[in-house]
Every structure is written in C-alpha cells, then in structure tokens.
Design an enzyme around this catalytic site. Structure first.
Site, mmCIF file in Angstrom:
data_model
loop_
_atom_site.group_PDB
_atom_site.id
_atom_site.type_symbol
_atom_site.label_atom_id
_atom_site.label_comp_id
_atom_site.label_asym_id
_atom_site.label_seq_id
_atom_site.Cartn_x
_atom_site.Cartn_y
_atom_site.Cartn_z
ATOM 1 N N GLY A 1 -5.126 5.022 -1.387
ATOM 2 C CA GLY A 1 -5.143 6.333 -0.752
ATOM 3 C C GLY A 1 -5.584 7.392 -1.734
ATOM 4 N N SER A 2 -5.687 8.629 -1.250
ATOM 5 C CA SER A 2 -6.122 9.727 -2.112
ATOM 6 C C SER A 2 -5.543 11.031 -1.598
ATOM 7 C CB SER A 2 -7.656 9.804 -2.159
ATOM 8 O OG SER A 2 -8.170 10.114 -0.873
ATOM 9 N N GLY A 3 -5.810 12.111 -2.329
ATOM 10 C CA GLY A 3 -5.380 13.427 -1.899
ATOM 11 C C GLY A 3 -3.889 13.659 -1.965
ATOM 12 N N ARG B 1 -15.353 8.130 -8.107
ATOM 13 C CA ARG B 1 -16.105 9.036 -7.239
ATOM 14 C C ARG B 1 -16.108 10.435 -7.839
ATOM 15 N NH1 ARG B 1 -11.837 11.889 -5.190
ATOM 16 N NH2 ARG B 1 -9.882 10.763 -4.934
#
Length: 413
Positions: free
Chosen positions: A158-160, A283
């Site tokens: 996941g991210s954020g 990224r």
C-alpha cells in the site's frame, strides 16, 4: 509519420497534469488508460485523450496499446497509482512486452511488498526497523510483544500512509488490528500486516533517478498516532557529512533492490543509531514533491523521467539552490466544510508559488489518517530557508475555513 505517443496508465490528481504538460512540451501525444477516466478532473477539463480499460488486467492493456500502435508510435509507458502499488508492476511488464525502456518487473514487485523489501535490505546489512509479518490477530500480538511497544502497524502492500498507525499500548494495538482485519481497510489481496519497530527521529526523504541522488528533503507530521504530512521542505537542512551519509545509504538501497532504472523515493528516520530506512518506493513521489524539487533545484523530475522513458539523455544537474516548502492544509475535525477562504490573498503574497484547495463548501470532511486528509496546500520558495518559512507562514495565516460537526466515528471508518 505516426504521432509519437506517451501512454499514461491511470491518472494522478497532482502529478497527472504535470505529465500531460511535460509530454506536450516534448512534442508527445499523451494517452491515458484508466478504469474510470472521469475520476480525474484534469482529463475532462483539458479534453485529454483518455480510454476506459481494465488497468488491473495486463492482457487488456496490451490489447489496447497494440490497437493504439496502428495509429501512433508509442515511445514510452508509465503510470500512476493510489493506495495499491501493484500497478507499477503492470506498467513494468507493459514496457517489457513492447520493448520500451522501463524498470525490471521483478525488482518493482519485490519492492512494492514492504515485508519482502525489508527482508532484502536487512539481509544486505542495511539498517531497517525491527519487523515481523502477521496475518492474524494472534500473530500481531506476538510480533508486538517480541519487538516491544510502541509499534507501527501497516498493510504490507500500500501507499499514502493508508492503514498505517502507531500503536502505543495494547488497546490501540487491538483496535487497529481489528480495523485492518475486520473489514475497515480495503484490501486488494489477502490481508498481510507488517508489524515494525517505531523508529523515532527526524524524517528525511531522498529522491533519485537511476543511480543519481537528485534531492533530499525533510517533513513534519500531524499529531500521532497517524502519519499525515503537515509540512515538507527541500533541501533538508543537513551538514555535508549528513547529506553524504543519506545519499550513500540511498544508493545502497537501490543497488540492493536492483532498482537501476527510473525514479525512486527513499524514506528515512535519523534515530539514535543513525539513519534507518523506513521504505523504498520504486516511483516518483506524489503530491507536491516534484514541484518543490523543481523550485528548489531547477530540476524538473517529471520531464527528465519522460526523457528517460523515450530514450533521451536526462539532465539532472541543479540549476540553482533555493529553499521550497509546502504547508498542507489539514483539518482538525470531521464534519461538513461550511466555507474555505483566503486563497487569492495567500496567492498574492510575494514568494508564493501555488495555493490550491481540493474541496469546496458543503463537502463532507472524513479524516482517515492518510494523505487524503489534506484539503489543500500552499507552496513557497525563496533563496533562503528563513525567508521561505516566513513567506509560507504569512500566506497560511491568510487562509481560514469552518467545519460543522456532523459525521460520527462509525462513518469515519
């Protein structure tokens, strides 16, 4: 001669428009492939070439790109993703299929899994927080006992900062574990939880392209137990020795994870035992970071990334050294936004580069403890840290909003 096209898989509220602009500047025709193009306002506003396709299906993306090749010369492919990073693996596989420049799919896949990434870094002797993997409540409890409270609990993929929380006692541990495993968190695969040591100390992040460290910044966060960025500054106020230490550690991470191509973002905490690697993101960073780096160093990471994609030589040399900072506008309560104002006055302050509100009046405000909690931002830049800080504060003081309570904690989850 066929039009040279750049394929963008999905979109991004902050970076998406910048990629569109940079592609046009480089003489490329941007084409966005998305499961729902309408969710990205800038695609509709600017009448960008957008195609509805199942972006979770590699075969469907290959078919659409093959169809486009009959009318366009596809010279590069990249993509964006929100809270699920597996799309970067799909993009890497697309580049490989069409024999275009891009990262290694296996390297991206290993990096996007935080447990696998930790394991690889730790085995190479790179300092990381103590960690365990858990799939059940009992596993989380055992891992926390072995590591020792407080611990960070987060999804392994996941991210954020979605689903990320500091658990300082057994009650918080039980509550957040129940949230993650009880249906509160949106999983795209079988639930896997990373339990890790709380590495305490100043936060830094390094942004790289290939084997080059371009910038190192720092950030402050809102109050714990969540990790919502309130302010970010480039460059970070570091001594030459501190900068070199973080830069060398960044390059060690890239070598260890075989991230030899394209952009990456490495997050650190400078603890009592020195810098510890929190996460390596394969990224370009999202939100305002590319803008801050452009303002601080004169390096346009998005343009240089596109140049790398299409086989053109990058130029990552800094043109100057200023200080750029962003203040995120984060509400302190849930409810209904009655009004938000002061944007035009703040934008008129000399040295302010951008003021942006993400929401309008009568919008429900539901904080979830991640990057989506922010309702806007203000960016400032000047030749010095002190001056930038003063400019930013002056502008932020001109902005105000009102929120009427009315959303319950159950709705928040």
């Amino acid at each position: 001669m066929a039009t040279r096209a750049l394929i963008l898989v999905e979109g991004h509220r902050a970076n998406g428009p910048l990629y569109i602009q940079a592609a046009h500047h480089l003489g490329l025709h941007p084409i966005t492939l998305s499961a729902d193009p309408a969710q990205y306002d800038y695609l509709m506003a600017e009448s960008i070439d957008a195609v509805r396709v199942d972006t979770g299906n590699l075969d469907a993306l290959i078919r659409e790109c093959t169809r486009r090749k009959t009318t366009h010369d596809i010279v590069g492919i990249t993509g964006f993703t929100g809270l699920e990073e597996s799309l970067y693996v799909t993009v890497a596989n697309l580049c490989r299929h069409f024999d275009l420049p891009g990262p290694s799919p296996s390297s991206i896949e290993a990096c996007c899994d935080k447990f696998t990434q930790r394991h690889i870094l730790a085995n190479a002797g790179i300092p990381v927080p103590a960690y365990r993997l858990a799939t059940e409540v009992a596993d989380v409890e055992i891992a926390a006992a072995e590591i020792g409270l407080p611990v960070i609990i987060k999804p392994a993929v996941g991210s954020g900062s979605s689903g990320v929380r500091l658990c300082r006692n057994l009650d918080e541990l039980a509550e957040h574990t129940a949230y993650l495993l009880g249906g509160g968190h949106s999983w795209t695969s079988a639930p896997r939880i990373l339990v890790e040591e709380f590495a305490q100390g100043p936060y830094y992040s390094a942004d790289t392209m290939g084997n080059k460290v371009v910038a190192i910044g720092t950030a402050n966060f809102m109050s714990l137990p969540n990790f919502v960025v309130s302010k970010c500054i480039f460059p970070a106020p570091l001594s030459d020795d501190e900068y070199e230490r973080l830069a060398e550690l960044s390059l060690s991470c890239l070598r260890t994870l075989s991230l030899y191509w394209g952009p990456a973002n490495i997050e650190f905490r400078w603890t009592k035992r020195g810098p510890v690697v929190i996460e390596v993101n394969p990224r370009l960073p999202g939100w305002t970071t590319p803008r801050l780096i452009h303002l601080a160093y004169g390096v346009d990471l998005i343009t240089e990334h596109i140049k790398l994609m299409i086989g053109t030589e990058c130029d990552l040399r800094p043109r100057y050294l200023h200080t750029a900072a962003v203040q995120n506008l984060v509400p302190d309560r849930d409810g209904i936004l009655d009004w938000i104002d002061g944007g035009s006055q703040a934008a008129a302050v000399p040295g302010i580069s951008e003021v942006k509100f993400y929401v309008k009046a009568n919008t429900p405000i539901v904080r979830r403890g991640d990057y989506l909690d922010s309702i806007g931002h203000v960016i400032a830049a000047s030749p010095t840290h002190t001056r930038t800080d003063a400019i930013l504060q002056r502008a932020v003081d001109l902005i105000g909003w009102s929120i009427t309570s009315g959303i319950t904690s159950d709705e928040r989850k």
